[in-house]
Design an enzyme around this catalytic site. Sequence first.
Site, PDB file in Angstrom:
ATOM      1  N   ASP A  83      16.257  20.437 -15.911  1.00 31.93           N
ATOM      2  CA  ASP A  83      15.208  20.486 -16.929  1.00 31.93           C
ATOM      3  C   ASP A  83      13.836  20.486 -16.246  1.00 31.93           C
ATOM      4  OD1 ASP A  83      14.084  20.330 -19.489  1.00 31.93           O
ATOM      5  OD2 ASP A  83      14.132  18.134 -19.524  1.00 31.93           O
ATOM      6  N   HIS A 182       6.232  16.857 -26.459  1.00 32.27           N
ATOM      7  CA  HIS A 182       7.124  15.868 -25.853  1.00 32.27           C
ATOM      8  C   HIS A 182       6.724  14.452 -26.256  1.00 32.27           C
ATOM      9  CE1 HIS A 182       7.780  19.238 -22.943  1.00 32.27           C
ATOM     10  NE2 HIS A 182       9.015  18.770 -22.963  1.00 32.27           N
TER      11      HIS A 182
HETATM   12  P1  13P Z   1      11.469  14.473 -26.119  1.00 31.76           P
HETATM   13  O1  13P Z   1      11.080  13.559 -24.977  1.00 31.76           O
HETATM   14  O2  13P Z   1      10.396  14.578 -27.134  1.00 31.76           O
HETATM   15  O3  13P Z   1      12.790  14.055 -26.669  1.00 31.76           O
HETATM   16  O4  13P Z   1      11.645  15.916 -25.476  1.00 31.76           O
HETATM   17  C1  13P Z   1      12.657  16.117 -24.536  1.00 31.76           C
HETATM   18  C2  13P Z   1      12.463  17.357 -23.747  1.00 31.76           C
HETATM   19  O5  13P Z   1      11.842  18.313 -24.158  1.00 31.76           O
HETATM   20  C3  13P Z   1      13.084  17.400 -22.425  1.00 31.76           C
HETATM   21  O6  13P Z   1      12.854  18.613 -21.776  1.00 31.76           O
HETATM   22  O1  G3H Z   2      10.646  16.846 -20.861  1.00 31.83           O
HETATM   23  C1  G3H Z   2      11.032  16.101 -19.991  1.00 31.83           C
HETATM   24  C2  G3H Z   2      11.736  14.846 -20.273  1.00 31.83           C
HETATM   25  O2  G3H Z   2      11.083  14.133 -21.262  1.00 31.83           O
HETATM   26  C3  G3H Z   2      11.971  14.008 -19.046  1.00 31.83           C
HETATM   27  O3  G3H Z   2      10.805  13.814 -18.347  1.00 31.83           O
HETATM   28  O4  G3H Z   2      12.195  12.905 -16.408  1.00 31.83           O
HETATM   29  O5  G3H Z   2      10.055  14.104 -15.997  1.00 31.83           O
HETATM   30  O6  G3H Z   2      10.066  11.827 -17.062  1.00 31.83           O
HETATM   31  P1  G3H Z   2      10.773  13.117 -16.865  1.00 31.83           P
HETATM   32 ZN    ZN Z   3      10.898  19.407 -22.266  1.00 30.24          ZN
END
Ligand code: 13P
Ligand code: G3H
Ligand code: ZN
Length: 285
Positions: A83, A182
């Site tokens: 991600d 987010h």
């Molecule tokens: P949220 O943190 O709002 O649930 O979004 C998750 C996200 O987009 C991870 O890529």
């Molecule tokens: O969109 C991303 C997720 O909310 C996780 O974010 O692992 O970089 O804190 P992070």
């Molecule tokens: Zn995201």
Amino acid sequence: MIVDVKDMLKKAREGGYAVGAFNTVNLETTRAIIDTAKELSSPVIVQMTEKTFDYAGGRAIFHLVKHIAEYYAPEIPIGIHLDHGKSFEAVERAMEIGFQSVMYDGSRKEYVDNLMMTKKIVEIAHKKGISVQAELGNVPYLGEMQMETIDWGKYMTDIGQVEEFVKETGVDTLAVAIGNAHGFFRERKEPDYERLSAIAAKVDLPLVLHGASDWNNGRVTEVIKRGISCFNVDTAVRIAFIGGLRVALAAEEETDLRKVMGSARSHAANAVKEKILAFGSAGKA
Ligand code: 13P
Ligand code: G3H
Ligand code: ZN
């Protein structure tokens, strides 16, 4: 069973439901996600960010997820995904570790730079049979800006760029910005549904919605109808996890870490269940 994310999401699009892509950081969250998907007989995506690689070790967390998926839920279609890979190096590292699905997030870059880097990554990834998600437009993060004064127009996916971007890059799935953000906070009052429909009419690939884990079921159903095949969920599960920890820690005598973490895990599992039911993917494994 580990499956191709692109195929999983195409199936969701055709079936009129969406798949949850849940962020994991540890064993407990991973078990909460995979065990719940198994309980509900639902396809699911388990995803990790660069920050989680730094926390857990990229190889360690990837193989933890892979082994849990293969050993405990062989009958469930599961995608493992990077991600928000923010650089070429981050995506390259994930591909080298074994991820079969990666996101290159060039959403903070100028349009042309996002396009060129996405294209380069897609060329490399496709040779290895790896799917790529890109982001066009920009899904903001909690705390990044004053939400009261935000100019949503600057963040939204530009309908005029979608067709060219998808065609030029050859990307497999696309994260869109339609007023989503987010974290749990004040998003755009109403998502830009018309924009989503216009995007879906221009391109034939699964569309992904980030930052909508606080959306109510009405909104969820509406965007699935208009072309969303995947929801990224992080905050909703994190908040539930922390709530479960609080409950366990309030029992002052508790010294068994498995009970403390187990409480967090079961609260997280409840949050995952709620989302899977809302997305309509239960029974679709
Ligand atoms: P949220 O943190 O709002 O649930 O979004 C998750 C996200 O987009 C991870 O890529
Ligand atoms: O969109 C991303 C997720 O909310 C996780 O974010 O692992 O970089 O804190 P992070
Ligand atoms: Zn995201």
